[in-house]
Design an enzyme around this catalytic site. Structure first.
Site, PDB file in Angstrom:
ATOM      1  N   TYR A  37       6.512  -1.628  14.062  1.00 17.04           N
ATOM      2  CA  TYR A  37       5.480  -1.933  13.072  1.00 17.04           C
ATOM      3  C   TYR A  37       4.103  -1.559  13.612  1.00 17.04           C
ATOM      4  O   TYR A  37       3.322  -0.869  12.958  1.00 17.04           O
ATOM      5  CB  TYR A  37       5.508  -3.419  12.694  1.00 17.04           C
ATOM      6  CG  TYR A  37       4.443  -3.752  11.680  1.00 17.04           C
ATOM      7  CD1 TYR A  37       4.724  -3.682  10.325  1.00 17.04           C
ATOM      8  CD2 TYR A  37       3.152  -4.068  12.080  1.00 17.04           C
ATOM      9  CE1 TYR A  37       3.739  -3.924   9.390  1.00 17.04           C
ATOM     10  CE2 TYR A  37       2.158  -4.304  11.162  1.00 17.04           C
ATOM     11  CZ  TYR A  37       2.456  -4.243   9.813  1.00 17.04           C
ATOM     12  OH  TYR A  37       1.466  -4.467   8.892  1.00 17.04           O
ATOM     13  N   GLU A 113      -5.071 -15.314  28.027  1.00 15.75           N
ATOM     14  CA  GLU A 113      -4.100 -16.340  27.601  1.00 15.75           C
ATOM     15  C   GLU A 113      -2.838 -15.621  27.153  1.00 15.75           C
ATOM     16  O   GLU A 113      -2.921 -14.518  26.610  1.00 15.75           O
ATOM     17  CB  GLU A 113      -4.632 -17.118  26.387  1.00 15.75           C
ATOM     18  CG  GLU A 113      -5.880 -17.912  26.631  1.00 15.75           C
ATOM     19  CD  GLU A 113      -6.449 -18.464  25.304  1.00 15.75           C
ATOM     20  OE1 GLU A 113      -5.795 -18.349  24.253  1.00 15.75           O
ATOM     21  OE2 GLU A 113      -7.569 -18.994  25.345  1.00 15.75           O
ATOM     22  N   LYS A 115      -0.074 -14.441  24.709  1.00 18.29           N
ATOM     23  CA  LYS A 115      -0.039 -14.306  23.251  1.00 18.29           C
ATOM     24  C   LYS A 115       1.319 -14.806  22.781  1.00 18.29           C
ATOM     25  O   LYS A 115       2.332 -14.143  22.913  1.00 18.29           O
ATOM     26  CB  LYS A 115      -0.244 -12.855  22.857  1.00 18.29           C
ATOM     27  CG  LYS A 115      -0.253 -12.644  21.362  1.00 18.29           C
ATOM     28  CD  LYS A 115      -0.900 -11.320  21.025  1.00 18.29           C
ATOM     29  CE  LYS A 115      -0.550 -10.784  19.662  1.00 18.29           C
ATOM     30  NZ  LYS A 115      -0.078 -11.681  18.650  1.00 18.29           N
ATOM     31  N   ASP A 117       4.346 -15.805  20.504  1.00 19.22           N
ATOM     32  CA  ASP A 117       4.911 -15.176  19.316  1.00 19.22           C
ATOM     33  C   ASP A 117       5.526 -16.267  18.440  1.00 19.22           C
ATOM     34  O   ASP A 117       6.726 -16.487  18.442  1.00 19.22           O
ATOM     35  CB  ASP A 117       5.961 -14.147  19.725  1.00 19.22           C
ATOM     36  CG  ASP A 117       6.247 -13.164  18.602  1.00 19.22           C
ATOM     37  OD1 ASP A 117       5.500 -13.176  17.615  1.00 19.22           O
ATOM     38  OD2 ASP A 117       7.217 -12.409  18.713  1.00 19.22           O
ATOM     39  N   ARG A 136      -1.535 -19.743   8.182  1.00 16.34           N
ATOM     40  CA  ARG A 136      -2.676 -18.845   8.121  1.00 16.34           C
ATOM     41  C   ARG A 136      -2.810 -18.202   6.745  1.00 16.34           C
ATOM     42  O   ARG A 136      -3.902 -17.985   6.257  1.00 16.34           O
ATOM     43  CB  ARG A 136      -2.544 -17.771   9.197  1.00 16.34           C
ATOM     44  CG  ARG A 136      -3.733 -16.866   9.225  1.00 16.34           C
ATOM     45  CD  ARG A 136      -3.705 -15.948  10.398  1.00 16.34           C
ATOM     46  NE  ARG A 136      -2.676 -14.929  10.244  1.00 16.34           N
ATOM     47  CZ  ARG A 136      -2.548 -13.885  11.033  1.00 16.34           C
ATOM     48  NH1 ARG A 136      -3.360 -13.750  12.059  1.00 16.34           N
ATOM     49  NH2 ARG A 136      -1.613 -13.003  10.829  1.00 16.34           N
ATOM     50  N   GLU A 171      -0.369 -22.275  17.754  1.00 12.81           N
ATOM     51  CA  GLU A 171       0.832 -21.512  17.458  1.00 12.81           C
ATOM     52  C   GLU A 171       2.025 -22.451  17.598  1.00 12.81           C
ATOM     53  O   GLU A 171       2.172 -23.137  18.608  1.00 12.81           O
ATOM     54  CB  GLU A 171       0.899 -20.388  18.490  1.00 12.81           C
ATOM     55  CG  GLU A 171       1.638 -19.189  18.081  1.00 12.81           C
ATOM     56  CD  GLU A 171       0.867 -18.220  17.188  1.00 12.81           C
ATOM     57  OE1 GLU A 171      -0.309 -18.472  16.843  1.00 12.81           O
ATOM     58  OE2 GLU A 171       1.488 -17.218  16.813  1.00 12.81           O
ATOM     59  N   TYR A 223      -5.302 -23.266  20.701  1.00 10.91           N
ATOM     60  CA  TYR A 223      -6.215 -22.403  21.454  1.00 10.91           C
ATOM     61  C   TYR A 223      -7.576 -22.217  20.815  1.00 10.91           C
ATOM     62  O   TYR A 223      -8.394 -21.466  21.325  1.00 10.91           O
ATOM     63  CB  TYR A 223      -5.577 -21.043  21.720  1.00 10.91           C
ATOM     64  CG  TYR A 223      -4.964 -20.385  20.492  1.00 10.91           C
ATOM     65  CD1 TYR A 223      -3.589 -20.310  20.365  1.00 10.91           C
ATOM     66  CD2 TYR A 223      -5.761 -19.863  19.475  1.00 10.91           C
ATOM     67  CE1 TYR A 223      -3.011 -19.724  19.257  1.00 10.91           C
ATOM     68  CE2 TYR A 223      -5.199 -19.275  18.371  1.00 10.91           C
ATOM     69  CZ  TYR A 223      -3.816 -19.208  18.253  1.00 10.91           C
ATOM     70  OH  TYR A 223      -3.250 -18.626  17.153  1.00 10.91           O
ATOM     71  N   LYS A 312      -0.513  -5.746  23.772  1.00 13.18           N
ATOM     72  CA  LYS A 312       0.894  -5.936  23.402  1.00 13.18           C
ATOM     73  C   LYS A 312       1.799  -5.299  24.452  1.00 13.18           C
ATOM     74  O   LYS A 312       1.616  -4.129  24.793  1.00 13.18           O
ATOM     75  CB  LYS A 312       1.163  -5.263  22.047  1.00 13.18           C
ATOM     76  CG  LYS A 312       0.455  -5.914  20.877  1.00 13.18           C
ATOM     77  CD  LYS A 312       1.297  -7.041  20.318  1.00 13.18           C
ATOM     78  CE  LYS A 312       0.825  -7.487  18.949  1.00 13.18           C
ATOM     79  NZ  LYS A 312       1.358  -6.735  17.851  1.00 13.18           N
ATOM     80  N   CYS A 406      39.610   4.969   7.882  1.00 14.89           N
ATOM     81  CA  CYS A 406      39.058   3.658   8.194  1.00 14.89           C
ATOM     82  C   CYS A 406      39.763   3.078   9.419  1.00 14.89           C
ATOM     83  O   CYS A 406      40.994   3.061   9.468  1.00 14.89           O
ATOM     84  CB  CYS A 406      39.232   2.737   6.992  1.00 14.89           C
ATOM     85  SG  CYS A 406      38.839   1.026   7.363  1.00 14.89           S
ATOM     86  N   CYS A 409      42.003  -0.066   7.965  1.00 18.23           N
ATOM     87  CA  CYS A 409      43.126   0.056   7.024  1.00 18.23           C
ATOM     88  C   CYS A 409      43.660   1.478   6.911  1.00 18.23           C
ATOM     89  O   CYS A 409      44.597   1.726   6.145  1.00 18.23           O
ATOM     90  CB  CYS A 409      42.721  -0.458   5.654  1.00 18.23           C
ATOM     91  SG  CYS A 409      41.591   0.670   4.817  1.00 18.23           S
ATOM     92  N   CYS A 424      34.594   3.352   3.803  1.00 22.98           N
ATOM     93  CA  CYS A 424      36.025   3.285   3.563  1.00 22.98           C
ATOM     94  C   CYS A 424      36.218   3.224   2.046  1.00 22.98           C
ATOM     95  O   CYS A 424      35.541   2.447   1.368  1.00 22.98           O
ATOM     96  CB  CYS A 424      36.576   2.023   4.226  1.00 22.98           C
ATOM     97  SG  CYS A 424      38.241   1.606   3.694  1.00 22.98           S
ATOM     98  N   CYS A 429      40.238  -3.138   1.536  1.00 19.81           N
ATOM     99  CA  CYS A 429      40.352  -3.041   2.998  1.00 19.81           C
ATOM    100  C   CYS A 429      40.141  -4.439   3.595  1.00 19.81           C
ATOM    101  O   CYS A 429      39.191  -5.128   3.217  1.00 19.81           O
ATOM    102  CB  CYS A 429      39.290  -2.080   3.511  1.00 19.81           C
ATOM    103  SG  CYS A 429      39.116  -2.070   5.290  1.00 19.81           S
TER     104      CYS A 429
HETATM  105  S1  IVH Z   1      -6.766 -16.159  19.224  1.00 15.98           S
HETATM  106  C1  IVH Z   1     -10.045 -15.348  16.256  1.00 15.98           C
HETATM  107  N1  IVH Z   1      -5.024 -16.813  21.075  1.00 15.98           N
HETATM  108  O1  IVH Z   1      -1.709 -13.787  17.635  1.00 15.98           O
HETATM  109  C2  IVH Z   1      -8.996 -15.358  17.307  1.00 15.98           C
HETATM  110  N2  IVH Z   1      -4.198 -15.918  19.045  1.00 15.98           N
HETATM  111  O2  IVH Z   1      -2.118 -10.990  16.643  1.00 15.98           O
HETATM  112  C3  IVH Z   1      -7.730 -15.789  16.764  1.00 15.98           C
HETATM  113  N3  IVH Z   1      -1.767 -15.770  18.921  1.00 15.98           N
HETATM  114  O3  IVH Z   1      -3.002 -14.536  14.520  1.00 15.98           O
HETATM  115  C4  IVH Z   1      -6.567 -15.636  17.585  1.00 15.98           C
HETATM  116  N4  IVH Z   1      -1.363 -16.623  20.908  1.00 15.98           N
HETATM  117  O4  IVH Z   1      -1.386 -16.216  15.538  1.00 15.98           O
HETATM  118  C5  IVH Z   1      -5.200 -16.307  19.847  1.00 15.98           C
HETATM  119  N5  IVH Z   1      -3.613 -17.466  22.801  1.00 15.98           N
HETATM  120  C6  IVH Z   1      -3.789 -16.972  21.568  1.00 15.98           C
HETATM  121  C7  IVH Z   1      -2.692 -16.579  20.757  1.00 15.98           C
HETATM  122  C8  IVH Z   1      -2.944 -16.047  19.490  1.00 15.98           C
HETATM  123  C9  IVH Z   1      -0.825 -16.131  19.801  1.00 15.98           C
HETATM  124  C10 IVH Z   1      -1.476 -15.173  17.612  1.00 15.98           C
HETATM  125  C11 IVH Z   1      -2.293 -15.702  16.487  1.00 15.98           C
HETATM  126  C12 IVH Z   1      -2.969 -14.504  15.897  1.00 15.98           C
HETATM  127  C13 IVH Z   1      -2.128 -13.374  16.378  1.00 15.98           C
HETATM  128  C14 IVH Z   1      -2.936 -12.088  16.423  1.00 15.98           C
END
Ligand code: IVH
Length: 669
Positions: A37, A113, A115, A117, A136, A171, A223, A312, A406, A409, A424, A429
């Protein structure tokens, strides 16, 4: 690429990205990996930079992914919940730092920090007590998920100090071990599996029953502060996190101050190694300008702040050998090739299989049995073969050909023009039968609780069922001797099978697995016809004339009912007492709402949206999600939102729930 070519590609990318977003945010069931994506979005962004005239205001590069769904009440956020700009390599991070310096921030100090998921939430405390929570959504308006979030045991319901107001952003996530268990349970119950922990978290919160949320063991890390009163103004992001922690809120302990580019990349690399040992999924690292005052000056674009960036992680790859290629057969008879691999460690788990998608993919990548290959896992999706290492060939590799017959079958297989899959041809089947039953009993079809894939397997192996109609003659004694089923579960299962007799025509049609007939088509057909026999008598032309039924679907439906074994199946299901009545031609639909299009906006008094929708449909109305010229009535609840404006501008009549009930009653008189 010239501008004309670019325009076509931009259109294609925009369309695809919108579809993928819908699946990811609305259905909580992604169609492609996050990495793929991101790569498409990146391509779009580059084209828009190169050809600024192609940039649309609503491009996926300019807007935040989600949208508040109508099944929840909508809440406007006190301040926009922004997204983050992505970085994929060292250069992107260097460029980000340079932009900060150029904007006047000398030697920017960044806080790194993880990130997470998970699902982004805004949580509000009033007078120190938990008061509300919202997703959100599109960043401005989210979905009210207060009741569900209240059911999360690990969330403090009380702050350590009774501040008048605090809205924090964080999160929500499902710990990885619990995620694995959850999917095992779902598999046994015959429910669809969550693609990854992020979807599991989102799916656990964006559903309507708080008990479900409570059972999922969710956790949160916070956060950011969206809004507060009674708090000292923090001077930095580090201090902000400390303040949240002091209030008793969970804050991720993993963070590090990075004074330069080297320390940023070093921590990033360290976390890339450590991520598999963490209890939660992270898909990268967020770098935020630590001191808060310069943030004001830097500001934000419509989509993200200029003072932060998200690096990322690239998808993880490993080298291994293809030991064999196995071909499975799905519900539609599609043959799907899977590679059996020499076990290899990838992204924290041992991998011994990878999907090969279809025969074109195998041919295009020239994947042979015995080949050394690079496999990749992006997020927690099924691993796939990225490419072959031809230099490692010994000459002993075997070219693979999809079987002419197949594998289950032995009937011939066929590939229709324009389709990627070979199928098939045998409608009965055994492999297809297994998938057909699993689909028939699934939640959105006949919803036979407790009849999971393992039990279906056993029923087939024991010769207890030959088709879906056979389920209805199973006895409790027959079921009780199956593995894992005691007498009590056998009794529950017979009760569940019994209950499924009255699911109605719409679900039955979906459950029969007629190609191209999804849930929606099931509903449309059931609304149009009095019973299944009337539908069976309809020819292609009649079916095509129905709104929402296209020629391909019409041909598929008519073709399906024309086959003698399918007619026989319907007869057996009818004999078993399965309800085959539609709503078509019913008396109740003769009232003033017949064939009228209604749009619901806002919260209705004393009735849920789904329930109201069912009543309206029973009265012959079509319920649509958005206001257009075709809309006949806007049903107005509390806090109606933008639909009201649109309805007014188009001159669409608005009615209250009370008035609507009167209209429905007229139909019954
Ligand atoms: S800060 C204005 N800190 O990642 C700043 N986001 O791709 C707002 N996310 O929508 C985000 N860990 O849902 C921030 N330590 C972290 C995060 C974090 C995960 C998510 C968050 C955001 C998305 C952006």
């Amino acid at each position: 690429m010239n501008e004309q070519e670019a325009a076509l590609r931009v259109e294609e990318l925009t369309k695809a990205l919108k579809k993928y977003r819908e699946a990811y945010y609305q259905q909580d069931a992604p169609l492609i990996s996050d990495y793929d994506y991101d790569m498409l979005e990146q391509e779009l962004k580059e084209l828009e930079t190169q050809f600024p005239s192609l940039l649309q205001a609503d491009s996926p590069t300019q807007t935040v992914g989600g949208r508040a769904e109508k099944r929840f009440a909508q809440v406007a956020h006190a301040a926009p919940l922004l997204s983050l700009e992505d970085a994929f390599d060292y250069d992107d991070l260097a460029a980000f730092r340079n932009r900060l310096v150029k904007a006047g921030v000398d030697e920017p100090l960044l806080l790194a920090e993880p990130k997470m998921d998970g699902l982004s939430l805004a949580v509000t405390y009033r007078d120190g007590r938990f008061a509300a929570a919202a997703t959100r959504g599109d960043g401005m308006v989210g979905e009210d998920v207060t009741a569900n979030v209240a059911a999360i045991a690990s969330l403090p319901k009380q702050l350590k100090r009774p501040l008048p107001l605090l809205t924090v952003r964080g999160e929500a996530y499902i710990p990885k071990t619990l995620f694995a268990q959850l999917n095992t349970d779902r598999e046994e119950a015959g429910e669809t599996l969550f693609a990854n922990p992020r979807n599991a978290a989102a799916g656990s919160i964006r559903q309507l029953d708080p008990k479900v949320t409570a059972s999922r063991n969710l956790h949160l890390y916070f956060y950011d502060i969206i809004e507060s009163s009674g708090l000292p103004q923090p001077a930095s992001q580090s201090e902000l996190l400390d303040i949240l922690a002091d209030l008793g809120l969970p804050v991720n302990p993993k963070r590090r101050l990075c004074p330069d580019l080297e320390s940023m990349t070093a921590y990033m690399e360290q976390m890339r190694e450590e991520r598999h040992a963490l209890e939660y999924d992270i898909d990268g690292m967020v770098f935020k300008l630590d001191p808060l005052p310069p943030r004001q000056l830097l500001g934000a674009t419509g989509k993200f702040p200029r003072w932060a960036i998200a690096y990322k992680f690239p998808p993880e790859q490993a080298e291994t050998r293809v030991e064999a290629i196995e071909v499975g057969v799905g519900r539609t008879g599609a043959l799907t090739p899977t590679a059996h691999l020499a076990p290899v460690l990838l992204a924290g788990s041992t991998i011994s299989r990878a999907t090969l998608h279809n025969e074109d993919n195998i041919r295009d990548k020239d994947i042979r049995i015995g080949d050394t290959v690079i496999i990749q896992k992006a997020g927690d999706v099924i691993p796939e073969v990225v490419r072959v290492l031809p230099e490692k060939r010994t000459g002993a590799e075997q070219v693979f050909a999809m079987p002419e017959n197949c594998p289950v079958c032995c009937s011939p297989t066929m590939r229709l023009e324009g389709e990627a899959a070979r199928r098939c041809v045998n409608e009965s089947c055994p492999a297809r039968l297994y998938e057909a039953i699993v689909h028939f009993v699934s939640k959105k079809a006949m919803d036979i609780d407790g009849l999971g894939p393992m039990i279906v397997r056993q029923l087939l192996d024991a010769g207890l069922v030959q088709d879906v109609a056979g389920l209805y003659s199973l006895t409790q004694e027959q079921l009780a001797v199956l593995d894992r089923l005691g007498e009590k579960s056998a009794a529950n299962l017979t009760a569940a099978i019994d209950a499924s007799r009255s699911r109605g025509l719409a679900r039955l049609l979906f459950g029969l697995g007629i190609r191209h007939v999804g849930e929606r088509a099931g509903k449309v057909l059931s609304a149009r016809y009095k019973d299944i026999y009337e539908l069976m008598a309809a020819d292609e032309a009649e079916l095509t004339a129905i709104d929402e039924i296209g020629p391909i679907m019409a041909a598929s439906i008519a073709g399906w009912f024309a086959k003698a074994p399918n007619k026989e199946l319907i007869r057996r299901l009818a004999d078993a007492g399965v309800d085959m009545q539609g709503e078509g031609g019913k008396e109740t639909a003769a009232g003033p709402l017949r064939d009228k299009t209604v749009v619901i906006s806002g919260t209705l008094p004393g009735i849920g949206r789904e329930e109201a929708k069912a009543l309206l449909e029973a009265a012959g109305a079509k319920v649509s999600g958005s206001v257009s010229r075709k809309t006949d009535y806007l049903l107005l609840g509390e806090n109606p939102g933008s639909k009201l404006e649109k309805a007014n501008s188009l001159g669409v009549a608005t009615v209250s729930w009370e008035q609507m009930q009167e209209l429905m009653a007229e139909g019954q008189a």
